[in-house]
Design a protein around this motif. Structure first.
Motif: not given
Ligand code: ADP
Length: 425
Positions: A27-38, A59-74
């Protein structure tokens, strides 16, 4: 990090732009973040220049703004380093290296472990490591004890027998190290095992050799001491005697003195020969020898039937025959007959010496010609000997192209035969 400018990136779908892949998850991280919020986990992405990078995403879901906030560290370098290390451990062949969880169950496996212990990874993961210990060690609580010692001292080292998948045993050198996390909690154990069976067997062999050598030296010392005591006794009698008594003593003691000296020289000769054999410095002559002449010299008993010429070292042939004869006499009750028979086959001359003595139990016949071997039996315990004779005699005979064999033995006596290659006519 990705190499794209703000302009290039804005408005793009990140997963497509960065060719995001999710190792270890369907499952993609998108599906997970939509379901669980993070969502948290590892991603593989591609930079603008095509280079692949591994990132740790939070990643975290910003429900109010309908955005996903992604922090990716190499973490590409760290992953590469730990992957390299994992590969290194996995490919080590001479050591079994594996991890145990805090309860002692196996949680990783390498090539060395597969080779040494015989289990495939899928067969053994999750099994308690006591599976490698012999039953008696398990019953004695050894596996648990070793974990406890590792916990208390940080690590524990042990040498001992372990069991392979097929039930065979190997001698292992084992080190168990306790592993703790940053907070000091026990996370498990690392175990490194090496198969040192060959080394252990060699150690055992040397130990046995050492033991049989000292037992042998004791025997020799004992055997030398008794004729020496006789010699010393006579010497002191001579010293204290008047001239007339001396003459009388001389007559009485000479045969005994001679016999004892011969006994000692024979022992010393045998020791010298064994030492030469062991060192590999034995030199044999290959003269034309008349077996019957040598046999005659060995005992008046041996009589030539015929001239029977063989090739060999006369002194050694003599030594072998005297040994055979003295055994025949030593291990027979007095009054019984010792018979010497000379004959030949197509290629070999043979001297057979038959006695009517105590015989050699079947179980001892196999080892009869081994070094320092003496038949264990109460009835001949008092008989002097070192167990060198037959070993040395057979070795000498074989090195001269012949052999020394036990032809038969039982309650009625024994028959030994010396076989020597015939000399050309
Ligand atoms: P040893 O010095 O003890 O006589 P050997 O190597 O000559 O050593 O013989 C080994 C063992 O074989 C002896 O201890 C003895 O028990 C047995 N043996 C040898 N020859 C005879 C024989 N003719 N009859 C019975 N036993 C014999």
């Amino acid at each position: 990090m990705y190499g794209y400018s703000r302009e290039e990136a804005l408005g793009q779908v990140p997963a497509r732009l960065l060719q995001t892949r999710y190792p270890g998850s369907k499952t993609s991280a998108y599906a997970m973040v939509m379901r669980n919020g993070a969502w948290e986990g590892r991603l593989v992405q591609t930079r603008k220049d095509g280079a692949v990078l591994v990132v740790e995403g939070k990643w975290a879901l910003d429900k109010a703004a309908g955005r996903i906030l992604q922090v990716n560290r190499e973490v590409t370098d760290q992953v590469a380093a730990s992957e390299r290390f994992r590969h290194l451990v996995e490919s080590v062949r001479d050591y079994a290296i594996f991890l145990l969880d805090a309860r002692g169950r196996i949680s990783s496996w390498n090539e060395g472990a597969r080779r040494i212990k015989g289990y495939e990874e899928h067969e053994i993961l999750g099994t308690h490591f006591s599976a490698f210990y012999p039953q008696e060690d398990i019953e004695a609580g050894k596996p648990e004890r070793e974990l406890r010692m590792a916990r208390e001292a940080g690590r524990v080292e042990d040498e001992g027998w372990r069991v392979r998948k097929d039930g065979t045993r190997f001698f292992a050198l084992v080190v168990i190290t306790a592993l703790y996390d940053a907070s000091g909690k026990l996370t498990g154990y690392a175990k490194v095992t090496r198969d040192i069976t060959a080394r252990q067997l060699e150690r055992q062999r040397l130990l046995d050799l050492e033991r049989s050598k000292s037992a042998f030296l004791n025997l020799v010392a004992h055997e030398l001491r008794s004729p020496l005591t006789v010699l010393r006794g006579y010497l002191s009698m001579f010293r204290d005697a008047s001239p007339e008594r001396r003459r009388e003593l001389e007559e009485r003691s000479l045969p005994a003195l001679e016999a004892k000296t011969i006994e000692m020289s024979r022992l010393v000769d045998q020791m010298v020969e064994v030492a030469r054999l062991e060192e590999g410095s034995l030199r044999l002559r290959a003269d034309r020898v008349d077996l019957s002449t040598v046999a005659d010299e060995a005992v008046a008993l041996a009589r030539a039937l015929d001239e029977l010429n063989v090739v060999g070292d006369p002194e050694r042939v003599q030594m072998i025959l005297s040994n055979m004869l003295s055994n025949a006499i030593k291990y027979s009750p007095s009054g019984t007959k010792v018979t010497v028979i000379l004959d030949r086959t197509r290629e070999l001359g043979r001297v057979a010496i038959n006695d009517q003595g105590v015989g050699i139990p079947m179980s001892d016949q196999v080892r009869l010609f081994s070094r320092f071997m003496r038949v264990d039996r109460p009835d001949s315990d008092h008989v002097p000997g070192t167990g060198m004779g037959l070993y040395l005699s057979r070795e000498l005979a074989r090195r001269m192209g012949g052999d020394l064999v036990l032809q038969w033995s039982g309650s009625g006596g024994s028959s030994f035969a010396l076989l020597m290659p015939l000399a050309e006519k």
